[in-house]
Design a protein around this motif. Structure first.
Motif, short mmCIF file in Angstrom:
data_model
loop_
_atom_site.label_atom_id
_atom_site.label_comp_id
_atom_site.label_asym_id
_atom_site.label_seq_id
_atom_site.Cartn_x
_atom_site.Cartn_y
_atom_site.Cartn_z
N UNK A 6 6.65 17.34 -37.71
CA UNK A 6 5.41 17.36 -38.56
C UNK A 6 5.42 16.06 -39.40
N UNK A 52 4.28 13.12 -41.46
CA UNK A 52 3.23 11.75 -40.66
C UNK A 52 4.23 10.91 -40.21
N UNK A 102 -2.03 10.82 -29.95
CA UNK A 102 -3.81 10.91 -29.88
C UNK A 102 -3.86 10.38 -27.88
N UNK A 130 -10.31 -1.74 -28.49
CA UNK A 130 -10.28 -1.24 -29.24
C UNK A 130 -8.80 -0.66 -30.32
N UNK A 131 -9.59 -0.48 -31.70
CA UNK A 131 -8.58 0.18 -32.15
C UNK A 131 -7.45 0.78 -31.90
N UNK A 132 -6.61 0.47 -31.37
CA UNK A 132 -5.64 2.11 -31.31
C UNK A 132 -5.38 2.51 -32.14
N UNK A 133 -5.67 4.27 -32.20
CA UNK A 133 -5.60 4.62 -33.25
C UNK A 133 -4.40 5.15 -33.51
N UNK A 134 -3.88 5.35 -34.92
CA UNK A 134 -2.45 5.40 -35.32
C UNK A 134 -1.54 5.00 -34.82
N UNK A 163 7.83 21.31 -44.82
CA UNK A 163 7.39 21.49 -43.25
C UNK A 163 5.51 22.02 -43.24
N UNK A 220 2.80 20.13 -44.88
CA UNK A 220 2.98 19.00 -43.58
C UNK A 220 2.39 19.70 -42.39
N UNK A 221 2.53 20.67 -41.90
CA UNK A 221 1.81 21.47 -40.75
C UNK A 221 0.50 21.66 -41.11
N UNK A 274 -1.74 18.37 -41.15
CA UNK A 274 -1.70 18.05 -40.05
C UNK A 274 -3.16 17.17 -39.71
N UNK A 282 -5.51 14.49 -41.31
CA UNK A 282 -4.27 13.30 -41.10
C UNK A 282 -4.28 12.32 -42.12
N UNK A 290 -16.88 -3.58 -34.83
CA UNK A 290 -17.04 -3.69 -32.82
C UNK A 290 -15.93 -3.42 -32.22
N UNK A 291 -15.17 -3.24 -33.08
CA UNK A 291 -13.71 -2.35 -32.37
C UNK A 291 -12.83 -1.12 -32.93
N UNK A 292 -14.00 -0.79 -33.80
CA UNK A 292 -13.23 0.09 -34.49
C UNK A 292 -11.90 0.52 -35.18
N UNK A 293 -11.85 -0.71 -35.39
CA UNK A 293 -10.52 -1.10 -36.11
C UNK A 293 -11.04 -0.93 -37.43
N UNK A 311 -10.74 3.51 -37.74
CA UNK A 311 -9.45 3.57 -37.05
C UNK A 311 -8.77 3.57 -38.94
#
Lengths: 552, 186
Positions: free
Chosen positions: A233, A235, A241, A251-255, B34, B37-38, B41, B44, B138-141, B144
């Motif tokens: 749990x 991060x 994902x 695409x950028x890889x998520x996470x 815990x 965190x949950x 989560x 994120x 363009x790459x969604x980077x 992200x």
């Protein structure tokens, strides 16, 4: 509670059942019973005895095995209830609000309660986590409270025990012995790999004491396992994902910071039932199409050390790989799996530039739906200018065409058509199977010819750094089980009184048959008196009594 | 019991109390952590207010490079958007007007489009007459890296390069004015 002083003079902690030193029974119950309870060697479970501060009370609560079992029952019942309706990951809703509505709409009041109590996301619901945490606390405290006194007791055990202790052991013998009986018994027991200690007129032979630690080792394994589950749990320890990537996209890889994925090609192959696959023909007739292979040919890029997100030239190829079901792309602790796909998303549309009346064509143009251009030049002064592009046309708002999503599901184009005859251009709005001429009747139009499509691959990005910890926990758990189950802690106490009488007692935590087998050899070699299994005697007696009752 | 025995007993008792308190405290803290965190989560929060804003490099419609680090010392109004997103389109004119006001005071606006085609973005910018730079991820980077989920999302970067505030959803002109005021260098 008071400390207990035994007749032998030893002072025992309160709650002790058998004197730590000589083994005399200290409680009335023990004194009256025919056999002693050898669990935890008759030591006091530590917390039973102190109950003063709140901390002590909490500690005592968790120290109880009954409480531990209660927690396990609660967990089992909760987990069972959690299987009645689907968990939230499996319902067709994404946001908190829609999930809540889904449960209410689909399952009525039951669903509402189910959702309100957190059963829809059981493993993340705070009370479930608290229960698991309480189980962990119970495991640790209950083990500590039992392990420490047991360890001390076994470490400090005396060779000579009081005859009353010996008399209450399950295996017991009393009878005349020879002068060398003790010596011979020691010889034989040593040969049988017992550790033998002697003191004055007695001996203690012991084997396999570590078997007694089995349950505690087992609990350590469980605690490590729970720790691993807890880390999931946090991060960064556990990633699950999904990534939808179209053919031709990068695409950028998520996470997964710094990595990019390019989808070169997606392939879905079905069994044809022909050639070498004729053998499957019958099955295919029965069920229709059966997939043979899902595959995404990808290129994995890694951002250069100093390159920034978004920079175009800052990446290098790590590898090219075909991701197939069960053959994930693995790198750097991550794994990318083939999970899903969508076939034939629109990619490009081809139109023919025609005169509406004569239907003469003046050439063709292809509009790339992913990256449309502005101008399309045809021969002889014919051209098309793209004014507006609406990849997922959803209607007009204030006369303005709208798009619902960025995906080319229902492309709409606002274009201007130029011909040598109409140099000012004719405006037309084109969607699939429909053309609107907002500024009056046109002479020319774009007639739809064909489409190109591309596939979308659904990938899952996974990382689980807790697996080694879970594995370790499981291994230690199993070691503990084996230690406790397949090894026995066997002990014999033998004493010779001044008149030559031999007292013999034997104890094991399990497998009494094995203990007797060992003892038989010793009895024979050292001519010890014949022993009785007092438990058997008791059982026989009880049986006889029962039968007597039945008869009368 | 004599004095010495009593003392020994007391020190033992204290030790026991400390031991038990420590063990219980650690275990309860672990459970609390815990649960925390949950509970978090879902959203994120890789990025939090106060974090250093991740640097990036994107190209605008005119072909100019825009690096976030180039704007250190200025406030950066980072707006993530798409042409299909109606609230995004709605707040654009207000952003443009406020940009006119604050660009002279050291506030930079960067509108980051999420992976759409040059044509769509260009026609949008032309239609709304946007004067601030519009870059395409363009790459969604960058998306992200900033963990952008709903659109529009606006990230306010202060002159020190740290995240001042994260706003999801549409903003009114008043909001925008207030936010730009917030990241204006002194």
């Amino acid at each position: 509670m008071e400390k207990l002083q035994c007749q032998c003079g030893h002072v025992n902690p309160p709650g002790t059942k058998l004197c730590e030193s000589c083994g005399r029974s200290l409680t009335e119950k023990e004194q009256n019973s025919k056999l002693v309870d050898m669990r935890y060697e008759g030591t006091a479970r530590r917390s039973q005895t102190y109950n003063k501060s709140i901390i002590d009370k909490v500690w005592n609560f968790f120290s109880s095995v009954k409480v531990g079992v209660g927690i396990i029952v609660f967990l089992l019942v909760a987990a069972a209830i959690g299987t009645i309706l689907p968990q939230k990951a499996f319902v067709p809703a994404n946001t908190e609000a829609t999930i809540k509505d889904y449960y209410a709409d689909t399952y009525g009041v039951v669903g509402q309660i189910y959702h309100a109590l957190g059963f829809h996301d059981l493993y993340s619901s705070f009370w479930f986590i608290i229960l698991v945490g309480m189980l962990a606390i119970s495991l640790i405290i209950a083990s500590l409270d039992r392990f420490v006194p047991l360890y001390k007791s076994l470490k400090n055990q005396r060779v000579l025990r009081h005859p009353s202790f010996m008399g209450k052991q399950r295996i017991y013998a009393e009878g005349p012995g020879a002068e060398d009986t003790l010596k011979k018994a020691e010889e034989k027991l040593t040969e049988l790999k017992y550790k033998v200690r002697t003191d004055k007129n007695g001996l203690l032979a012991e084997k396999g004491r570590f078997s007694r630690w089995g349950p505690y080792v087992n609990h350590i394994g469980l605690i490590i396992f729970l720790f691993g589950v807890m880390l999931r749990m946090m991060p960064g320890f556990y990633i699950d994902e999904s990534l939808w990537i179209r053919e031709g996209e990068t695409r950028a890889i998520p996470e997964v910071p710094g990595y990019y994925l390019e989808n070169k090609n997606f392939e879905l192959e079905n069994y044809s039932g022909e050639g070498g696959e004729e053998i499957f023909g019958e099955a295919l007739d029965r069920v229709g199409t059966v997939a043979k292979n899902y595959q995404t040919d990808i290129v994995l890029y890694k951002k250069k050390e100093d390159a920034l997100p978004g920079a175009v030239d800052g990446q290098e190829v790590v590898k090219e790989y075909p991701i197939r079901v069960n053959q994930p792309l693995k790198f750097d602790g991550y794994a990318i799996y083939q999970m899903d796909f969508r076939l034939d998303e629109l990619k490009a549309m081809t139109f023919s530039f025609i005169n509406k009346e004569t239907e003469d064509s003046f050439g063709e143009l292809t509009i790339d739906l992913i990256d449309p251009k502005k101008d399309y030049e045809l021969d002889n002064g014919y051209s098309v200018k793209l004014i507006g592009y609406y990849p997922d046309f959803s209607g007009f708002e204030n006369g303005e065409p709208q798009t619902a999503t960025p995906l080319p599901n229902n492309p709409g184009f606002l274009v201007k058509l130029f011909t040598p005859e109409t140099p000012e251009g004719e405006t037309s709005f084109i969607t699939i199977q429909n053309t609107v001429e907002p500024l009056g009747e046109n002479d020319y139009k774009l007639a739809f010819q064909s489409v190109e499509t591309r596939d979308v691959s659904g990938l899952t990005v996974r990382k689980d750094s807790t697996l080694p910890i879970l594995g370790l926990g499981g291994l230690i758990f199993m070691i503990g089980v084996a230690q406790g189950m397949y090894f026995n802690h066997r002990r014999f106490w033998i004493q010779q009184k001044t008149d030559g009488t031999i007292l013999l007692a034997g104890h094991t935590n399990k497998n009494w048959f094995g203990l007797k087998k060992d003892l038989n050899q010793v009895v024979e070699y050292a001519s010890l008196p014949a022993y009785t299994d007092q438990q058997d005697e008791i059982d026989k007696q009880e049986k006889a009594e029962k039968e007597g009752e039945v008869l009368s | 019991m004599d004095e010495k025995g009593k003392q020994k007993k007391n020190s033992k008792k204290r030790k026991r109390a400390v031991m038990r308190t420590t063990i219980l405290a650690i275990l309860i803290a672990a459970i609390g952590y815990t649960i925390y965190n949950s509970a978090t989560a879902e959203d994120v929060t890789v990025l939090k207010v106060g974090d250093k804003a991740p640097n990036f490099a994107l190209v605008d419609l005119e072909g100019n490079d825009h690096k976030l680090s180039d704007y250190e010392g200025q406030g950066v109004f980072l707006n993530f958007w798409g042409t299909w997103c109606k609230p995004c389109a709605k707040e654009m004119p207000a952003m443009d007007r406020q940009y006119e006001v604050f660009s002279n005071e050291g506030v930079q606006v960067l509108a980051v489009n999420i992976a759409q085609s040059d044509f769509e973005v260009q026609s949008f910018a032309d239609q709304y007459g946007l004067s601030f730079p519009v870059v395409i991820d363009k790459t969604k980077s960058v998306m992200t890296a900033y963990n952008i989920r709903p659109l529009p999302t606006t990230v306010l970067v202060n002159p020190e390069g740290n995240i001042q505030r994260i706003i999801t959803g549409e903003m009114t002109e008043q909001d925008i004015e207030g936010f730009m005021e917030e990241i204006k260098p002194d």
